[in-house]
Design an enzyme around this catalytic site. Sequence first.
Site, short mmCIF file in Angstrom:
data_model
loop_
_atom_site.label_atom_id
_atom_site.label_comp_id
_atom_site.label_asym_id
_atom_site.label_seq_id
_atom_site.Cartn_x
_atom_site.Cartn_y
_atom_site.Cartn_z
N ASP A 276 1.11 -1.16 0.32
CA ASP A 276 0.26 0.32 0.46
C ASP A 276 0.68 1.22 -0.05
O ASP A 276 2.42 0.90 0.17
CB ASP A 276 -0.80 -0.34 1.65
CG ASP A 276 -2.09 0.82 0.83
OD1 ASP A 276 -2.07 0.97 -0.20
OD2 ASP A 276 -3.04 0.71 1.32
C1 BGC Z 1 -5.12 2.78 -0.38
C2 BGC Z 1 -5.16 2.14 -0.86
C3 BGC Z 1 -4.99 2.65 -2.60
C4 BGC Z 1 -3.77 3.67 -2.13
C5 BGC Z 1 -3.49 4.42 -3.62
C6 BGC Z 1 -3.76 3.86 -0.34
O1 BGC Z 1 -3.74 4.93 0.88
O2 BGC Z 1 -5.18 2.16 1.09
O3 BGC Z 1 -6.68 1.21 -1.57
O4 BGC Z 1 -5.09 1.73 -3.79
O5 BGC Z 1 -3.90 4.88 -1.44
O6 BGC Z 1 -3.93 5.27 -3.77
#
Ligand code: BGC
Length: 744
Positions: A276
Amino acid sequence: MKKQSILHLGIIMLILIGSSCKPETPEVLKEKDNGIQTPELSLQYDEKIDSLIALMTIEEKIGMLHGNSMFANKAVERLGIPELTMADGPLGVREEISRDSWAPAGWDNDFATYYPAGGGLAATWNTELSLRFGQSVGEESRARGKDVLLSPAINIIRTPLGGRTYEYFTEDPFLNARMSVPFIVGVQQNDVAVCVKHYAVNNQETNRDSVDVLVDERTLREIYLPAFKAAAVEANAYSFMGAYNKFRGEYLCENPYMLQDILRDEWGYKGIVISDWAAVHDTKKSLEAGTDIEMGTPKPFNEFYFADPLAEAVAKGEIEEAELDKHVKRILRVMFNLKTVDGVGQKKGSINTEEHFQDAYAIAAESVVLLKNESDLLPLKLDGVKRIAVIGNNATKKNALGGYGAGVKTKREITPLEGLKGRLPEGVEVQYAEGYRERYAENEKAVFGDITLNGPVPINELEPELVEQALDAVRNSDLTIVFAGSNRDYETEASDRASLDLPYGQEELIEKVLEIDPNAIVVFIAGGPFDIQDISEKSNALVWSWFNGSEGGNALADVLLGTVNPSGKLPWTMPKKLEDSPAHATNSFPGDDSVTYEEGILVGYRWFDTKNVDPLYEFGYGLSYADFQYGNMITDKSEYNEEDTVVVNVEVSNRSEVDGKEAVQLYVSAENSQVERAQKELKAFNKVAVPAGKTVTVPLSFKVKDLAYYDTAQKTWVVEKGEYTIRVGASSRDIKGEATIVIR
Ligand code: BGC
């Protein structure tokens, strides 16, 4: 040009020519039990990949292992390896983000279809729609040139307060897995990889960057992992996203137990793990545990753990170059399977098409849940109706964008008001009054107990002028519809809600409206449960809809007018009050440095049923305009052995004059178990069309192996012999038939 590079170029040409002369065998399509063509990561490119890796410098390898822009790693141009491009997410392909900041890139060709949020999809209980959603959004991703779609988000809904409840599917591991698999397959049929997130136990937003989740092994296996396992084993997901939080003391992106032992060794996963955004905390631990690509927020990309620090670690001999090769190989394997390296035969996709808007419509139309319908107030009876009062900010609120996190830039988002106006017959006038406004206290943060959350604090005082306008509209109309609930500014990533109360003074407004028009139709649009107990008692007609995509307003209008017969069923329990929910009844949310899931396996309805707590609306609940009667229920045998499949047939008749669809549900209870079991567990469901006046036989089946519990001592799944009760019904509590079977 140096001699060496000329040689390299020659070899690459050979590799690439080799790959384009021979027509590529299409992705290995495997016809699974369900008859769906399921792409699988093929190892046929491995030799080619090894030769490419042999040509790569350490720097080039490291470039592939971390973000070199917000949503891509680094290309190795001289070897013809493009970037691996990624985009959020669950609501549709996110607008283009700048390469080095979260700001939108400002493109004018990045409009996309806004699809219903996860809760809406799950509420359809329709696996065909899940496949269609995957195929549709997969086509959009491909057309936008995105190799990896950061979706689906399939964490279990543990608390009704969860900020991402709207994005996630359900509180039930079986429904979760069954809806996830076809979605993943659909996306990947388009030469696009899913990124199944957030692996794992990412069930709260509070302290999500640091909280250590402590959950016992049996609960982990039975509740929190089944959909991830199905994603890896059945759907062959090409990528997983490592979550922010910790699990038993280790961050998920550096957790060998989760990334290596379970994911790769037990499940045989061949895809890649992408962190993530900014979820990596240690170069060596994370890489060696199994994270393949570090993505993150905009600090200089060379400062990422998998960038300069990785190069230093390799230079010092702390990390072997062979370790880099392992990860690069996995990434290239995904890229070759997606045909992104030479582009030969890659699908083209399409985006923003009428067909895709209709896919979004189909899902939205089956997601709407009819909660209450006294005196058949719905569908709306328009005879003699000249004017309809439409009340509430949610009649016009848009949700494609909003809050923190991924949304969709779309050319179409039909609001409930627009949907209704477009669908009402001529001569019926709509009088709209906002009634309540979305307002927040400035510079205040929500508080839960003594924990400060990130979310906004709603202002709950109504504005007298708006109330007066609304009540006037009600007085001057023949029918009233109130659109209430929530929105994506209030339910948002990075923050859990502080309470289940409806924000902005809506409850008071609805009560005032009901005093004037007791038959006002109350429509909630929200992602997660709210405390609607009082309103539910006072109102006569109640409808539940979701952040429901580009065509959400049309689908909702069609349900209200009866062109669509509602068939959605709740994918989670609507509690009477927060304290009834397991995480709150056990006082184990949100924890602090760590959170222990005290309720164990009794998540969602498993808790309510086992502990005899009445919910307001139970898991699986939803009414129809049709009148379904359940008849004979027959199991194919009465005794089974461990290798058997249990087949149950139940007759469902539609004793009304309207066609309808019913999600028939099958729950199992283990009688006389030696271990703690939930009072019932969903093991099968089947959404079927039942035409007016007709009876259909609905088959439901499950494998005896699915009755197993996870035995932590033996580290394996165990099917207990003995009696099981099978219950078939219209919800987890509206049971229509029972049978006992014996496992020998
Ligand atoms: C979220 C993810 C997301 C990523 C990119 C993170 O903060 O938890 O679900 O895909 O950001 O935007």
